[in-house]
Structure formats: C-alpha cells, structure tokens
Design an enzyme around this catalytic site. Structure first.
Site, PDB file in Angstrom:
ATOM      1  N   ASP A   1      42.706  28.124   4.919  1.00 60.41           N
ATOM      2  CA  ASP A   1      41.776  29.352   4.452  1.00 60.41           C
ATOM      3  C   ASP A   1      41.601  29.778   6.048  1.00 60.41           C
ATOM      4  OD1 ASP A   1      40.007  31.217   3.658  1.00 60.41           O
ATOM      5  OD2 ASP A   1      38.462  29.882   3.869  1.00 60.41           O
TER       6      ASP A   1
ATOM      7  N   GLU B   1      45.887  31.507   2.708  1.00 57.57           N
ATOM      8  CA  GLU B   1      45.310  32.653   1.999  1.00 57.57           C
ATOM      9  C   GLU B   1      45.441  33.649   2.780  1.00 57.57           C
ATOM     10  OE1 GLU B   1      40.746  33.680   1.122  1.00 57.57           O
ATOM     11  OE2 GLU B   1      41.228  31.812   0.403  1.00 57.57           O
TER      12      GLU B   1
ATOM     13  N   ASP C   1      34.546  26.549   3.210  1.00 63.36           N
ATOM     14  CA  ASP C   1      36.170  26.931   3.814  1.00 63.36           C
ATOM     15  C   ASP C   1      37.047  25.639   3.381  1.00 63.36           C
ATOM     16  OD1 ASP C   1      35.257  29.300   5.665  1.00 63.36           O
ATOM     17  OD2 ASP C   1      33.569  27.750   5.444  1.00 63.36           O
TER      18      ASP C   1
END
EC number: 3.1.21.10
Length: 189
Positions: free
Chosen positions: A12, A72, A147
């Site tokens: 992420d 992502e 996260d």
C-alpha cells in the site's frame, strides 16, 4: 508431489506510512507471513523518503523472497501534489521489485476492497476485520496502522484473482462475500 508454493508481497504505497504484507501460499491455502509499515514521517526531504522506500522494499524482498508483488494503484481523489508524490512512492516500490525480477500486478483500491469484503466502498476497518477472520490472525498480531492491512489486502486480492476457483476455471468473478463463501466453504469457518 508437494503443492505449489509461492509468496505474494502486497504493498500500500504512501509517503508517510507505506504498508506491506507477505502472504505464503501453499497449494490454494494462504497464510500470513508478515505485515508492517515503513515509517517515513521523520524524513523531511521527499527524495530521502523515496530512497528509504527503495531500500526497505528491497530489504523485505531479500528477506522474504516473494514471487510476485501486488500493489495498490493511487487513489485519484487527492490534490495534484499528493498524487505526484504518491505516484513516485509507488514507482520506487515497483522499481525495487523490478530490480529483483519480481512480476507486479496493480489493483485499484475499490477492486481490493471488493475482493476482500464484497463491497468496493468498505472502510479500512472492515477490510482489516475481514482479513483477520479469513487468515485467522490473532488480535495481538493486528497492527494499529491500517496501512499494514491495506498492504496485506493487496496480496490477498492478488491471491483471489490468481488462485481462486474462478481463476482456475476461467469462470465469472466472485460478486460478493456471500458468493465467495458459497463457492469456497473450506476457506471460511
């Protein structure tokens, strides 16, 4: 013959906190190896942050030896400067994987949430809760920084996209959590 094994690294991207998760897959069974965050808030210089991202992602790759990376994609609702910085952070993480010949797949945030919870608009807390149940992660291993679970969610999404019954059969994608449970009763208790 032993079942096929692979390690999926999920990332992420972020310029303050970058989340990651490592998923060990044996056959069609995923297991959490590690998850965490790369803390970047103490670095005032953006270029130093980028170097730190490269160094830490490379270190994680060397430690866990992932076969694939799922990352992502940047969310487009932020301002232009934030998007530029986030894109650079993502690019540096991708460059670290490419430097080690690790294939990368990028997933939109909504696609990851849909894969994990059945709802593309799910909250970070809902994603974390579903991951905890699905992977049977003890409470003490859950981190307060979302996260980390977002990085893990990218890895689990990639696992679903490449290992699930629909990926093997070429059938339709799973539409929601209930559909997933019905198609995979052995995965949920």
């Amino acid at each position: 013959m032993s079942p096929k094994e692979r390690i999926i690294m999920g990332v992420d991207p972020g310029t303050i906190l970058m989340g990651y998760g490592m998923l060990h897959v044996v056959g069609n069974t995923p297991r959490l190896m590690a998850m965490g965050v790369i803390r970047l808030e103490k670095f005032d210089n953006h270029y130093i942050r980028l170097k730190r991202i490269f160094d830490r992602i490379t270190g994680l790759i060397d430690e866990f030896l992932p076969d694939e990376m799922a990352i992502e994609a940047p969310f487009f609702g932020k301002n232009v400067q934030s998007m530029l910085k986030l894109g650079r952070a993502q690019g540096v993480a991708m460059a670290a994987a490419l430097a080690r010949d690790i294939p990368i797949t990028e997933y939109a945030p909504m696609r990851i949430k849909q894969a994990i919870t059945g709802n593309g608009n799910a909250s970070k807390e809902q994603v974390a809760g579903m991951l905890q149940r699905y992977l049977r992660i003890p409470d003490e291993q859950m981190l307060p920084e979302m996260d980390a679970t977002d990085g893990l969610a990218a890895a689990v999404c990639h696992f679903f996209q490449t290992s699930g019954p629909m990926a093997r059969s070429g059938g339709s994608a799973v539409k929601n959590w209930k559909d997933f449970v019905n198609r995979n009763p052995d995965k949920v208790r």
